[in-house]
Design a protein around this motif. Structure first.
Motif, mmCIF file in Angstrom:
data_model
loop_
_atom_site.group_PDB
_atom_site.id
_atom_site.type_symbol
_atom_site.label_atom_id
_atom_site.label_comp_id
_atom_site.label_asym_id
_atom_site.label_seq_id
_atom_site.Cartn_x
_atom_site.Cartn_y
_atom_site.Cartn_z
ATOM 1 N N ASP A 67 56.728 123.421 -21.019
ATOM 2 C CA ASP A 67 56.358 122.207 -21.748
ATOM 3 C C ASP A 67 56.060 122.546 -23.205
ATOM 4 O O ASP A 67 55.689 123.679 -23.518
ATOM 5 C CB ASP A 67 55.094 121.622 -21.097
ATOM 6 C CG ASP A 67 54.987 120.126 -21.290
ATOM 7 O OD1 ASP A 67 55.720 119.564 -22.122
ATOM 8 O OD2 ASP A 67 54.148 119.517 -20.597
ATOM 9 N N ASP A 68 56.226 121.563 -24.073
ATOM 10 C CA ASP A 68 55.902 121.711 -25.500
ATOM 11 C C ASP A 68 56.594 122.933 -26.089
ATOM 12 O O ASP A 68 56.013 123.642 -26.912
ATOM 13 C CB ASP A 68 54.384 121.853 -25.705
ATOM 14 C CG ASP A 68 53.610 120.707 -25.088
ATOM 15 O OD1 ASP A 68 54.213 119.641 -24.853
ATOM 16 O OD2 ASP A 68 52.404 120.865 -24.848
ATOM 17 N N ASP A 101 59.328 120.112 -27.702
ATOM 18 C CA ASP A 101 58.156 119.338 -28.111
ATOM 19 C C ASP A 101 58.540 118.220 -29.083
ATOM 20 O O ASP A 101 59.422 118.370 -29.915
ATOM 21 C CB ASP A 101 57.124 120.252 -28.755
ATOM 22 C CG ASP A 101 55.786 119.547 -28.882
ATOM 23 O OD1 ASP A 101 55.099 119.412 -27.855
ATOM 24 O OD2 ASP A 101 55.435 119.103 -30.002
ATOM 25 N N GLU A 155 61.379 115.698 -25.752
ATOM 26 C CA GLU A 155 60.195 114.853 -25.596
ATOM 27 C C GLU A 155 60.001 113.947 -26.803
ATOM 28 O O GLU A 155 60.378 114.313 -27.915
ATOM 29 C CB GLU A 155 58.929 115.720 -25.529
ATOM 30 C CG GLU A 155 58.787 116.604 -24.327
ATOM 31 C CD GLU A 155 57.392 117.219 -24.288
ATOM 32 O OE1 GLU A 155 56.652 116.920 -23.353
ATOM 33 O OE2 GLU A 155 57.036 117.988 -25.202
HETATM 34 MG MG MG Z 1 55.123 118.207 -23.629
#
Ligand code: MG
Ligand code: C2E
Ligand code: MG
Ligand code: MG
Length: 286
Positions: free
Chosen positions: A174-175, A197, A231
């Motif tokens: 994630d990110d 991200d 995202e």
């Molecule tokens: Mg994220």
């Protein structure tokens, strides 16, 4: 000490208030976790080519009076107090339970996992139990780990994830791009998906550096055989550029904000026009 010497500093009323406030918050959160009064919002993961939904990301919320609190308002307390562990277990169980009630049996679910949960000795069992309880095939579950969480205990994190992946569970970073030394440990972490991200998605088409960075991340992912999810897609322009750069999956306000499952049922694009092409299960194995 700041005042110099060995003088005793009285607690000021605001200090006492802050401590009390923190204490109360922690107690209230503990009750909310125990009573299962937290809720889950789901954000669709969208195929940029077809606009079909391939899965959801589960994002925890805390209803407090008339408000709905976001993770930023209580995750720090949850982490600090260790409540993140039972909270996270509940999120896993509840999001999979909701997924089991969704009409489309191809749909995937991504769940955010914090470092504390991940290194816990029973994390594997908790995850497998949540899957069994809901009847969801492991291949439909993705665990989202941040770079920061992963590097805290790389060895243990990697072996935990390996075990879960051998059961078919997918792992996403994630990110991606916000931590450091990303490239080095990326090769040591068992992952399937990179989530770019929103910081980088934001400047697409406006800040040349962001286009360069996003394209490099897509190139890297392709080399490593990883799936990518962008995202925070908010504009059509960003979506168009992502498609042009070869990104297949995205999440963002452009498609849907995170919402309760009942609201999503009404707007699922899968119900209206029949999909033009066979749907690729989410996430696609490289
Ligand atoms: Mg994220
Ligand atoms: P994340 O996993 O990176 O989730 C994406 C965040 O971006 C979510 O914020 C989502 O609401 C927001 N977002 C989605 N699309 C857009 C967009 O187009 N524009 C903008 N500006 N934002 C967008 P949220 O729900 O406030 O969650 C924040 C973070 O809290 C998550 O970031 C995740 O790290 C953490 N989190 C959320 N739920 C859980 C959970 O159940 N367990 C754990 N450990 N962490 C969680
Ligand atoms: Mg996430
Ligand atoms: Mg983020």
């Amino acid at each position: 000490k700041q005042r110099g010497g060995a003088g005793v500093v009285d607690f000021e009323p605001w200090m006492v208030e802050r401590v009390m406030e923190h204490h109360r918050l922690r107690g209230d959160l503990e009750t909310a976790v125990r009573d299962e009064s937290l809720t889950i919002y789901l954000q669709p993961v969208v195929d940029l080519h077809t606009r079909q939904w391939e899965g959801f990301e589960a994002l925890v919320r805390w209803p407090v009076g008339a408000e709905t609190w976001s993770p930023a308002q209580f995750l720090p307390v949850a982490e600090e107090s260790g409540l993140i562990v039972p909270m996270g277990a509940w999120v896993l169980r509840e999001s999979l339970r909701q997924l089991a009630g969704w009409r489309d049996e191809q749909m995937g679910m991504a769940v955010n996992v914090s470092a504390q949960q991940l290194v816990g000795t029973d994390f594997f069992d908790i995850t497998m139990e949540a899957l069994q309880e809901s009847g969801i095939a492991p291949g439909r579950l993705t665990l989202e780990i941040t770079e920061q969480a992963a590097i805290q205990d790389l060895g243990r994190t990697a072996s935990r994830l390996d075990l879960l992946r051998s059961e078919g569970v997918h792992v996403a970073i994630d990110d991606f791009g916000t931590g450091f030394s990303s490239l080095q440990y990326l090769s040591r972490l068992p992952v399937d998906i990179l989530k770019i991200d929103r910081k980088f998605v934001w400047g697409l088409g406006q800040q040349a550096e962001d286009d360069v960075l996003v394209r490099s991340m897509l190139g890297l992912a392709a080399e490593l055989g990883l799936e990518v999810i962008a995202e925070g897609v908010e504009t059509r322009r960003q979506a168009e550029l992502l498609l042009e750069y070869g990104c297949r999956l995205a999440q963002g306000f452009l498609f849907s904000p995170p919402r309760p499952i009942e609201e999503l049922r009404v707007s699922d694009p899968f119900v209206s026009p029949a999909p033009a092409m066979p749907r690729i299960p989410f996430p696609r194995r490289a």
